[in-house]
Design an enzyme around this catalytic site. Structure first.
Site, PDB file in Angstrom:
ATOM      1  N   LYS A 196       0.810  -1.215   0.000  1.00 24.51           N
ATOM      2  CA  LYS A 196       0.000   0.000   0.000  1.00 24.51           C
ATOM      3  C   LYS A 196       0.845   1.268   0.000  1.00 24.51           C
ATOM      4  CE  LYS A 196      -4.352  -1.403   2.065  1.00 24.51           C
ATOM      5  NZ  LYS A 196      -5.273  -1.262   3.199  1.00 24.51           N
ATOM      6  N   CYS A 298     -14.312  -4.315  10.290  1.00 22.50           N
ATOM      7  CA  CYS A 298     -14.893  -4.010   8.967  1.00 22.50           C
ATOM      8  C   CYS A 298     -14.952  -5.263   8.104  1.00 22.50           C
ATOM      9  CB  CYS A 298     -14.039  -2.994   8.226  1.00 22.50           C
ATOM     10  SG  CYS A 298     -14.478  -1.312   8.564  1.00 22.50           S
ATOM     11  N   CYS A 450     -15.464 -19.808  10.463  1.00 22.06           N
ATOM     12  CA  CYS A 450     -15.936 -18.460  10.139  1.00 22.06           C
ATOM     13  C   CYS A 450     -15.044 -17.965   8.999  1.00 22.06           C
ATOM     14  CB  CYS A 450     -15.894 -17.542  11.365  1.00 22.06           C
ATOM     15  SG  CYS A 450     -14.230 -17.272  11.994  1.00 22.06           S
TER      16      CYS A 450
END
Ligand SMILES: [Zn+2]
Length: 492
Positions: A196, A298, A450
């Site tokens: 990034k 998020c 999950c």
């Protein structure tokens, strides 16, 4: 008996039948909250500690006042009052309301002249009497650190570079993922897979070659935070997790730096400026973080893509105001934004006279172990899911092909189930598990999964505590299953 409107924040609405507001009757704040928990038992564990006291990461406001500074639980209410429950989201003398921003922070002065290119570039700022050449020069001499180059860091860094901030520091260690592009407007599709910070530097320097972009390609930690933050004038908290949030807050208080705070959750945002020399700090608002299993990230909860855009732009606005000493900064005020109702609300924040960090009685004089403080799995203070047996994707794959295959239980939310699932699994979202254990056979081997393995470890622990003997957790969750076993399953 007065009837009060209780505002339920997004993270808790699923425990209140989805309601955003509920009328509740009662004479005092304490009675109202108790009544609310009686009517919606699922809320109780989010609002109260096991010993029956209100949890310290939940603040309760009567109209725009924090009840801790009124009469706490005993605060009387009247018809038409509004009670707001404000939980933390992955977010002395009180600052006078509307205090003008008179004390611009000290910035080291450098050479005063602007080139003709710079004069043209910043002309719309120079035309503002409140900014002008002197203000623009302050911006050029300023250094702003943005912690996190994600949803919040993207708009803040773009606008601050455009505004002519002389030096922008970025802290991040992730690579661009395709799922970032829905909100992290600093990156393009061609950047997927790139670090990034490398992509961010190229983009910001292309926008404004006059801005130096300094990269800190590491995880902010107690070992490096003071050193990284020290050279900067303002710090922007664009993080997405509680350990880093408390770390940023504490380092800012210890160094005397303003901390421009923003946080987002689904459709809701919070913004404030924590400047412990002029107002409260983040710990004054939330002395303790919520336990990790009460707060989805998020990645687990989702977020409306434009939400961090708006919150980040507010943070950039506040950073510029603080640097220029302009207007009324959000010091001592918490701005709440609800995108669904398109409403902004403002709550007054006070400096906690007992704050362990920024009060005269401060007991904490340095940085601490934030993973342990926030109870993050793997840290010494959070061994609650230690000892839950795990199974790797490869072994599970082999077991599923054999006789007596284990039963697969997907504990994610229905929205996640719609994106990906392992064939043969049954969906029982973690929040419903305690009520639906009858659907599971105690004698049978169970494997829970999950997205990443974290929530299912908590869920497995719950079943073990309920007496299930043959429960295991899928290591790394469905994303690891996709990586190791079945690449046709979408990773998210
Ligand atoms: Zn404080």
């Amino acid at each position: 008996m007065p009837t009060v409107t209780v505002r339920i924040p997004t993270p808790l609405r699923s425990f209140a039948d989805g309601s955003s507001e509920l009328p509740v009757e009662g004479p005092t704040v304490g009675a109202l909250v108790e009544r609310l928990a009686e009517e919606h038992p699922g809320l109780r564990r989010h609002l109260f500690n096991p010993d029956g006291r209100l949890r310290s990461f939940v603040t309760v406001y009567l109209n725009d006042e924090d009840v801790r500074y009124l009469e706490k639980d005993a605060t009387p209410v009247k018809d038409g009052d509004i009670l707001s429950i404000v939980p933390a989201i992955a977010g002395g003398a009180p600052a006078a309301r509307g205090a003008p921003n008179r004390a611009p922070i000290q910035i080291t002065e450098k050479a005063p002249t602007f080139s003709s290119d710079e004069l043209r570039r910043y002309s719309r700022h120079l035309l503002l009497p409140e900014v002008g050449v002197a203000g623009q020069k302050r911006l050029r001499d300023a250094k702003v650190l943005i912690v996190g180059a994600g949803g919040l860091g993207a708009p803040t860094s773009l606008y601050l570079a455009a505004a002519g901030i002389g030096e922008i520091g970025l802290v991040d260690f992730d690579a661009v993922d395709v799922s970032n592009l829905q909100r992290q407007v600093l990156y393009t599709t061609a950047d997927v897979g790139r670090p990034k910070l490398e992509a961010a530097k190229a983009r910001l320097e292309a926008l404004n070659p006059g801005t130096r972009v300094v990269l800190h390609s590491e995880r902010l930690s107690s070992a490096n935070a003071l050193e990284i933050l020290r050279p900067y004038d303002v710090v922007i908290d664009g993080t997405d997790n509680f350990p880093t949030r408390y770390l940023v807050n504490d380092a800012c208080v210890l160094l005397g730096k303003p901390n421009v705070y923003g946080s987002i959750y689904r459709f809701e945002g919070q913004v404030s400026v924590f400047d412990s020399e002029r107002g409260p700090c983040y710990r004054c608002l939330y002395p303790e973080p919520p336990p990790p299993d009460l707060v989805p990230s998020c990645a687990e909860a989702g977020v409306l893509g434009v939400l961090p855009g708006l919150v980040g732009v507010l943070q950039a606005t506040e950073a510029i105001k603080v640097l220029l000493g302009l207007g009324e900064p959000l010091i001592g005020r918490l701005l709440l934004y609800d995108a669904l109702s398109l409403r902004f609300r403002e709550l007054r924040l006070r400096k906690n006279p007992q704050c362990v960090l920024c009060s005269p009685h401060a007991t904490q004089k340095g940085l601490i172990d934030y993973l342990a403080f926030c109870g993050v799995p793997g840290s010494p203070a959070a061994e609650s899911t230690a000892g839950v047996p795990e199974v790797t994707p490869e072994s599970l794959h082999a077991e599923l092909a054999a006789p007596d295959a284990p039963m697969l239980v997907d504990v994610r939310e229905p929205e996640e189930w719609a994106i990906s699932r392992i064939e043969g699994a049954v969906l029982i979202p973690k929040g419903q598990l305690a009520d639906r254990v009858d659907e599971l056979t105690r004698a049978r081997s169970l494997v829970l999964y999950c997205r990443s393995g974290r929530r299912s470890a908590d869920a497995a622990k719950l079943l073990i505590d309920l007496g299930f003997r043959h429960v295991r957790n899928l290591k790394g969750g469905i994303n690891a299953w996709s990586e190791k076993v079945d690449p046709t399953i979408v990773r998210y």
